[in-house]
Design a protein around this motif. Structure first.
Motif, PDB file in Angstrom:
ATOM      1  N   SER A  15      -7.376  28.001 -24.751  1.00  0.00           N
ATOM      2  CA  SER A  15      -6.349  28.033 -25.789  1.00  0.00           C
ATOM      3  C   SER A  15      -4.980  27.550 -25.323  1.00  0.00           C
ATOM      4  N   ASN A  16      -4.954  26.811 -24.221  1.00  0.00           N
ATOM      5  CA  ASN A  16      -3.670  26.354 -23.691  1.00  0.00           C
ATOM      6  C   ASN A  16      -3.328  24.964 -24.219  1.00  0.00           C
ATOM      7  N   MET A  31      -2.872  20.825 -22.624  1.00  0.00           N
ATOM      8  CA  MET A  31      -3.483  19.625 -23.206  1.00  0.00           C
ATOM      9  C   MET A  31      -2.421  18.591 -23.583  1.00  0.00           C
ATOM     10  N   PHE A  32      -1.288  19.064 -24.121  1.00  0.00           N
ATOM     11  CA  PHE A  32      -0.230  18.120 -24.494  1.00  0.00           C
ATOM     12  C   PHE A  32       0.381  17.473 -23.249  1.00  0.00           C
ATOM     13  N   HIS A  33       0.533  18.244 -22.165  1.00  0.00           N
ATOM     14  CA  HIS A  33       1.052  17.671 -20.919  1.00  0.00           C
ATOM     15  C   HIS A  33       0.080  16.619 -20.368  1.00  0.00           C
ATOM     16  N   LEU A  70       4.791  11.281 -29.743  1.00  0.00           N
ATOM     17  CA  LEU A  70       3.619  12.151 -29.608  1.00  0.00           C
ATOM     18  C   LEU A  70       3.835  13.480 -30.340  1.00  0.00           C
ATOM     19  N   LYS A  71       5.034  14.038 -30.180  1.00  0.00           N
ATOM     20  CA  LYS A  71       5.340  15.304 -30.851  1.00  0.00           C
ATOM     21  C   LYS A  71       5.302  15.153 -32.374  1.00  0.00           C
ATOM     22  N   LYS A  72       5.769  13.992 -32.866  1.00  0.00           N
ATOM     23  CA  LYS A  72       5.777  13.751 -34.314  1.00  0.00           C
ATOM     24  C   LYS A  72       4.352  13.658 -34.852  1.00  0.00           C
ATOM     25  N   ILE A  73       3.490  12.977 -34.105  1.00  0.00           N
ATOM     26  CA  ILE A  73       2.090  12.854 -34.516  1.00  0.00           C
ATOM     27  C   ILE A  73       1.412  14.228 -34.479  1.00  0.00           C
ATOM     28  N   ARG A  74       1.714  14.995 -33.424  1.00  0.00           N
ATOM     29  CA  ARG A  74       1.164  16.358 -33.355  1.00  0.00           C
ATOM     30  C   ARG A  74       1.617  17.187 -34.555  1.00  0.00           C
ATOM     31  N   GLY A  77      -4.049  23.629 -33.879  1.00  0.00           N
ATOM     32  CA  GLY A  77      -3.178  24.792 -33.978  1.00  0.00           C
ATOM     33  C   GLY A  77      -2.057  24.853 -32.970  1.00  0.00           C
ATOM     34  N   TYR A  78      -1.949  23.847 -32.083  1.00  0.00           N
ATOM     35  CA  TYR A  78      -0.860  23.853 -31.107  1.00  0.00           C
ATOM     36  C   TYR A  78       0.414  23.371 -31.776  1.00  0.00           C
ATOM     37  N   SER A  79       1.410  24.238 -31.833  1.00  0.00           N
ATOM     38  CA  SER A  79       2.648  23.939 -32.555  1.00  0.00           C
ATOM     39  C   SER A  79       3.747  23.368 -31.662  1.00  0.00           C
ATOM     40  N   GLY A  80       3.548  23.432 -30.349  1.00  0.00           N
ATOM     41  CA  GLY A  80       4.581  22.948 -29.435  1.00  0.00           C
ATOM     42  C   GLY A  80       5.453  24.036 -28.866  1.00  0.00           C
TER      43      GLY A  80
END
Length: 558
Positions: free
Chosen positions: A435-436, A440-442, A463-467, A545-548
């Protein structure tokens, strides 16, 4: 007389670094000049003492000796206080280990060297035995046995803490665990020297031959006639008895006696002088070792940079670091040497540096090499924050642990894709086994940095915008989690097989069902397969579900 030593191949450089660490610890002065180091001939006096003093200082906490003396307070507590069964189990384990260590051959072969302490340690060790309780007995019933064993243990620890005991026992411990994996069969590691004084043996084989050779050089006329050249430095020897081969170094060198065919016309012409021979004995001290594994950064631009690149601490927050952490610290050291110009263009002071890994358990290939090229260094610089985060992070797949930092570094050096790793992690995330999302984003950001152009390929903000688009679509499907799960599964499979058309078809259906407009960024996904996968995985991170929010993600993985 001044001695000059100049950097050469990686193993010799590790020896030079080890020698300088010995000098630093002993307070012996020397001068650095580019790739060379200068020091006085008197620096080799008492070299055997300085060698083992540094070895003990650096690695004593990795020995069975330290495992015993560090338990003194625990033993005193068991002697004086009322203990429970858990503490008794700990005491019994310590009794068992102490007895095994103190009656082992390496200890028994060392006791006779220790002067000034007359405790019959071997005899006491033989009488140590675990405290056992019968079925209906309580801890209080075996208190006399506990007190007896604790008293004997404290007597053993008192003996071990004596300076002479520490000097010889720790040195003996470390000759097998730290020195022997690098070299063997000569000096104190000769098969006939297991009971001999290791300090004296080092002096006889390394120190004395070096001092005799230096003395012979003072006769300049006679020295000028010497014909045998050292393979490493400019020194010349008069006869073969002054020369040394390198067959004693583990897994390197040629045994001239058994494999003379390696030489032209079977005549041996590869040997080193006594000074270089002594330097090679310092190879284990040049590596930074943790749990049988080691690291050496062969930054041979200068001796000063060689030292600074390898100035790695073995402790963090009062505890010994793990090898994964050691590797992370080592690379961070290198990246700290990188200068960022005002224009933010990466200017590297380092290029093609060998990062040498050592594994004493790999008998066939103990040394492995990575090359820190300019291109790789640029990726590492851009990815430093992400790599720091991944250190010490793991995922569990089919009962096996994936060390994320190690896996990522391996891929960077082998120029492998990260997309299959992201697929596996997202699959684990979908099944609630991982659940990390931060990790994954890193990894996705590192993957982006790996492509030619780095930030020009796709920025972190993109990348953050697409997420975020994925997070927004997930919100639209709140209350329809089963349908969302099916969408996620189809998108993930399309990414795995690099099917952009299938991915877009599923995406169009998902957005159409909620009567929403597909973000224009997905048009880019059709332009390039790497961009397609990068955009796809960034989107799926949000959809999963990863919001940043890194703090929240970290807490969920504690």
């Amino acid at each position: 007389m001044s001695i000059k030593v100049t950097l050469d191949e990686f193993l010799y450089n590790a020896g030079v670094l080890g020698l300088l660490r010995v000098f630093d610890h002993a307070g012996i002065s020397y001068t650095l000049d580019g790739q060379s180091v200068f020091f006085d001939e008197t620096s080799f006096e008492n070299m055997e003492e300085h060698y083992f003093n540094y070895l003990i200082y650096r690695y004593q906490e990795n020995t069975s000796w330290y495992a015993m003396v560090s338990k003194e307070e625990m033993v005193k507590y068991c002697l004086e206080a009322e203990i429970d069964e858990k503490k008794l189990t700990e005491l019994n384990k310590f009794i068992e280990n102490t007895k095994r260590w103190l009656i082992s051959n390496s200890y028994k072969n060392t006791y006779h060297l220790i002067k000034g302490e007359n405790i019959p340690i071997a005899q006491i060790a033989k009488t140590l035995k675990k405290v056992t309780m019968k079925k209906k007995e309580a801890i209080s019933d075996v208190k006399p046995q506990i007190e007896e064993m604790c008293s004997k243990l404290l007597e053993c620890i008192t003996y071990l803490k004596h300076p002479e005991a520490k000097k010889f026992i720790v040195a003996r411990n470390l000759t097998y665990t730290t020195i022997q994996p690098f070299w063997t069969n000569v000096s104190f590691l000769n098969s006939n020297a297991s009971k001999k004084d290791m300090y004296q043996e080092f002096q006889n084989y390394f120190t004395r031959s070096t001092q005799d050779f230096i003395e012979s050089k003072k006769n300049e006329k006679k020295y000028a006639k010497n014909k045998l050249s050292c393979a490493i430095c400019e020194h010349k020897m008069a006869k073969m008895s002054e020369c040394f081969d390198l067959t004693w170094l583990q897994k390197v060198g040629v045994d001239a006696a058994r494999k003379s065919s390696h030489y032209w016309n079977h005549n041996r012409d590869l040997f080193v002088c006594p000074i270089c021979n002594l330097i090679y004995s310092c190879v284990p001290l040049g590596f930074t070792l943790v749990q049988g594994k080691g690291l050496f950064i062969n930054n041979n631009q200068s001796v000063d940079k060689l030292k600074s690149s390898n100035s790695i601490t073995l402790q963090s927050n009062g505890e010994m670091i793990q090898f994964d952490d050691l590797e992370n610290v080592a690379y961070s050291k290198l990246l700290d040497m990188v200068d960022h110009s005002a224009s933010a263009r990466i200017q590297l002071e380092i290029e093609n540096i060998q990062v040498v890994k050592f594994d004493r358990n790999n008998e066939a290939r103990p040394y492995t090499f990575n090359i820190l090229s300019r291109q790789r260094a640029e990726v590492l610089v851009r990815s430093k924050k992400s790599l720091d985060y991944l250190a010490g992070k793991y995922a569990k797949e089919d009962g096996e642990y994936i060390a994320l930092y190690q896996d990522v570094m391996r891929r960077l050096y082998n120029e492998q894709s990260f997309f299959d790793l992201l697929y596996r992690l997202l699959r684990l995330s979908a099944s609630k086994e991982f659940s990390n999302g931060v990790a994954m984003f890193h990894i996705l950001q590192i993957s982006t940095n790996q492509f030619k152009g780095g930030e020009k390929f796709m920025t972190g903000e993109e990348l953050k915008k697409i997420r975020y688009y994925g997070t927004k679509l997930r919100s639209a499907y709140r209350g329809s989690e089963n349908k969302l799960g099916g969408i996620l599964h189809r998108l993930l499979n399309a990414l795995k097989v690099k099917n952009a058309n299938k991915f877009m078809e599923t995406l169009i259906q998902a957005y159409s069902y909620k009567k929403q407009v597909i973000p224009a960024v997905f048009v880019q996904a059709l332009e390039d397969k790497d961009k397609f996968q990068t955009i796809g995985y960034a989107f799926l991170l949000g959809l999963e579900g990863y919001s940043g929010e890194e703090k929240k993600e970290d807490e969920s993985n504690e």
